[in-house]
Design an enzyme around this catalytic site. Sequence first.
Site, short mmCIF file in Angstrom:
data_model
loop_
_atom_site.label_atom_id
_atom_site.label_comp_id
_atom_site.label_asym_id
_atom_site.label_seq_id
_atom_site.Cartn_x
_atom_site.Cartn_y
_atom_site.Cartn_z
N ARG A 45 0.78 -1.13 -0.02
CA ARG A 45 -0.06 -0.05 -0.01
C ARG A 45 0.93 1.19 -0.01
NH1 ARG A 45 -2.19 -3.35 4.19
NH2 ARG A 45 -4.29 -4.08 3.67
N LYS B 253 -1.80 -2.19 8.03
CA LYS B 253 -3.23 -1.60 8.78
C LYS B 253 -3.44 -2.02 10.03
CE LYS B 253 -6.24 -0.66 4.82
NZ LYS B 253 -7.75 -0.96 4.09
N HIS C 295 -2.20 2.15 -5.90
CA HIS C 295 -3.10 0.93 -5.87
C HIS C 295 -3.25 -0.13 -6.86
CE1 HIS C 295 -4.46 -0.25 -1.84
NE2 HIS C 295 -5.65 -0.60 -2.40
N ARG D 114 -0.53 -2.40 -6.83
CA ARG D 114 -0.96 -3.34 -5.91
C ARG D 114 -1.73 -4.65 -6.39
NH1 ARG D 114 -1.20 -4.57 -0.27
NH2 ARG D 114 -3.19 -4.98 0.30
N HIS E 200 -3.86 -8.88 3.84
CA HIS E 200 -5.36 -8.86 3.84
C HIS E 200 -5.72 -9.88 5.23
CE1 HIS E 200 -6.11 -8.05 -0.66
NE2 HIS E 200 -6.12 -6.99 0.34
N TYR F 231 -9.53 -11.08 -6.56
CA TYR F 231 -8.56 -11.07 -7.76
C TYR F 231 -8.66 -12.41 -8.34
CZ TYR F 231 -6.32 -7.31 -4.99
OH TYR F 231 -5.99 -6.07 -4.70
#
Length: 299
Positions: free
Chosen positions: A148, A172, A243, A246, A269, A278
């Site tokens: 990110r 995150k 992004h 990514r 994730h 994806y």
Amino acid sequence: MDLVHALKEYLNYVSVERGCSRNTVLAYGRDLRSYVLGLRDEGITMPDQVTRDRIEGHVSHLRASGLSIASVERAISAIKGFHRFMVAERITTAHPAADLPLPKKPSRLPDVIGREQAAALLDQPFPKTPAGQRDHAILEVLYGCGLRVSELCGLDLRRVMLDEQVLRVVGKGDKERVVPIVGTAAATLADYLENWRSGLVSPLVSNSAVFLNNRGRRLSRQSVHTLVAKAGAVVGIDGLHPHTLRHSFATHMLEGGADLRIVQELLGHADISTTQLYTHLDRSHLREVYLEAHPRAHS
């Protein structure tokens, strides 16, 4: 306790007790200050005065202002958490946001670039200057490691372990993960760190950041957005976003046969359902492979 003081208590709670990241606390603060100020403009200053209609009116205003669905969803989540906190702390007994629904996100597939476009982007000539070679390294790391933009900007020198071919990335929720860095991404980053980063260092600023601006400070996310878009435009990719690199990393990994769980771990994730998005992008590639490989694919 009025809403303003309750908000201060809540932001301290999410920062200290829940351990939310600084960016999350800042985002909650922006959303909830807007909410509290809007209520104050209507003469509402105490938690017991807030009604469901008032909250729905604020949400309608957010939607009408042109905010993205993700931004509206974050604001609603912040409002619900704020009211839940006030009930738990016995600041009020009312919870008018208890069953407030979140907006439905459209099922939109992420943008990706093709392998040939990625090669053109990364193989273009970059200026033999500290900033030019920094930009090259940034593009290689974004595409080669799937970071990110906030993770890239937050990357510190002590977390780069090129001898071990890994980066220790803080994602995150301040969760750290280990991401491999090999090939051209590793070589370009090593060259930047050894030969070019010193040209960006300022004697007036002590900075441990890997990627610096021309004043020796940590490079901002907006600067990365700008340089990625410019580099994309040079090779005919309009509106290229960090992004997108990514997303392209994840898609090309899956196309190359990587396991979904591995890609989930590399991307950081928490929920594999996010990574499964994806697989929809990968289906066209699977069909092409099938058509080429199966002896009965063509009638």
